[in-house]
Design a protein around this motif. Structure first.
Motif, PDB file in Angstrom:
ATOM      1  N   SER A 148      -4.902  -7.389  -0.590  1.00 22.02           N
ATOM      2  CA  SER A 148      -5.019  -7.577  -2.046  1.00 22.02           C
ATOM      3  C   SER A 148      -3.699  -8.133  -2.557  1.00 22.02           C
ATOM      4  CB  SER A 148      -5.420  -6.281  -2.760  1.00 22.02           C
ATOM      5  OG  SER A 148      -4.468  -5.280  -2.582  1.00 22.02           O
ATOM      6  N   ARG A 192      -5.059  -2.196 -12.150  1.00 18.81           N
ATOM      7  CA  ARG A 192      -6.242  -2.186 -11.274  1.00 18.81           C
ATOM      8  C   ARG A 192      -6.195  -0.900 -10.471  1.00 18.81           C
ATOM      9  NH1 ARG A 192      -6.724  -3.465  -5.448  1.00 18.81           N
ATOM     10  NH2 ARG A 192      -6.727  -1.208  -5.646  1.00 18.81           N
ATOM     11  N   ASP A 238      -7.782  -1.313   8.821  1.00 24.58           N
ATOM     12  CA  ASP A 238      -7.402   0.110   8.781  1.00 24.58           C
ATOM     13  C   ASP A 238      -7.493   0.741  10.169  1.00 24.58           C
ATOM     14  OD1 ASP A 238      -6.932   0.077   6.037  1.00 24.58           O
ATOM     15  OD2 ASP A 238      -9.024   0.548   5.574  1.00 24.58           O
TER      16      ASP A 238
HETATM   17  O1  LIG Z   1      -6.152  -1.013  -2.835  1.00 29.26           O
HETATM   18  C1  LIG Z   1      -6.032  -2.090  -2.265  1.00 29.26           C
HETATM   19  O2  LIG Z   1      -5.803  -3.113  -2.859  1.00 29.26           O
HETATM   20  C2  LIG Z   1      -6.216  -2.199  -0.771  1.00 29.26           C
HETATM   21  C3  LIG Z   1      -6.169  -0.869  -0.160  1.00 29.26           C
HETATM   22  C4  LIG Z   1      -6.169  -0.942   1.316  1.00 29.26           C
HETATM   23  O3  LIG Z   1      -5.652  -1.805   1.929  1.00 29.26           O
HETATM   24  C5  LIG Z   1      -6.842   0.078   2.037  1.00 29.26           C
HETATM   25  O4  LIG Z   1      -7.488   0.905   1.394  1.00 29.26           O
HETATM   26  O5  LIG Z   1      -6.765   0.072   3.272  1.00 29.26           O
END
Ligand SMILES: O=C(O)CCC(=O)C(=O)O
Length: 246
Positions: A206, A215, A121
């Motif tokens: 993910s 989910r 991130d």
């Molecule tokens: O919700 C997800 O599977 C991953 C989310 C994600 O990549 C993030 O929050 O940076």
């Protein structure tokens, strides 16, 4: 009371699972409110710029952004007393919620929820100071696209990022060093109501949801105001912070 062993684990591994942030009653109430939001997002008449649909088209919602502004019950997850206690211990006593980073729900609808490519991130945000929290409304496992992470990889800092279709900037599977790192990935299994804190330098991913179970998870971001960078990547608004209740 957050234990020192949890703080040490988070510092070494870059993530920490916190069990039972939400109980079943609260999960039920939140799901009913989320269903209303999803209903609104599905209709082109009521959809807003903060509702993102799956690429496959149809009625599946991928993400609801700006969730804290949608209902006080969503805000109360981000600022929950247990969450605040962990945020102060892991991020810093002055930490607040970044309302314009994350502040979202990823929906991962059955069979259509998309893959989220490997990324850090911090590479997208131009910072190494934010810690995020995902809170799950359903059990999360590889078959419905749980979070996957590379334990300890946040300690290497930010990598040279590659363009990615599904996140902006991502890790490159073509780069042998990054590909070797990705082979060390582990899934983070969670029960409904659990949360996962993760550092913004921790590479994560993910899978697509291959199951008949959704989910859904909230994701919030936290930072200490003094750690906010004076500049942001082009096109990104400066970080806005809301203090956590004492
Ligand atoms: O919700 C997800 O599977 C991953 C989310 C994600 O990549 C993030 O929050 O940076």
């Amino acid at each position: 009371m957050v234990r020192q062993v949890e703080i040490d684990f988070f510092r070494n591994e870059g993530y920490l699972v916190v069990g039972s942030i939400l109980d079943d009653v609260r999960i039920g109430m939140l799901k009913a409110l989320i269903d209303e939001q999803l209903e609104r997002a599905r209709s082109p008449e009521t959809r807003t710029q903060w509702d993102l649909m799956e690429e496959a088209g149809g009625q599946a919602v991928f993400r609801l952004s700006r969730v804290m502004e949608r209902h006080e019950a969503f805000q109360s997850v981000a600022t929950d007393p247990l969450v605040a206690e962990y945020v102060r211990a892991l991020v810093g006593p002055e930490a607040g919620v970044c309302v314009n980073r994350h502040n979202m729900m990823v929906v991962k609808a059955p069979y259509v929820g998309r893959q989220i490519d490997w990324h850090q991130d911090g590479a997208n945000w131009g910072t190494a100071a934010i810690v995020s929290l995902m809170v799950f409304l359903e059990d999360a496992a590889p078959e419905n696209g749980c979070l996957e992470i590379i334990p300890g990889a946040h300690r290497r800092g930010l990598w040279q990022a590659a363009a990615s279709e599904r996140v902006g900037l991502g890790l490159s599977v073509e780069d042998p060093e990054q590909a070797a790192l990705i082979r060390q990935a582990v899934p983070v299994l969670c029960r409904a109501g659990d949360g996962v804190f993760f550092h913004c330098c921790l590479p994560h991913f993910s899978e697509a949801n291959r199951s008949g179970r959704s989910r859904r998870s909230f994701t919030f971001a936290y930072i200490v105001p003094l750690d906010v960078q004076p500049t942001c990547p082009t096109g990104m608004a400066p970080v806005e912070i809301v203090p956590l209740p004492q």
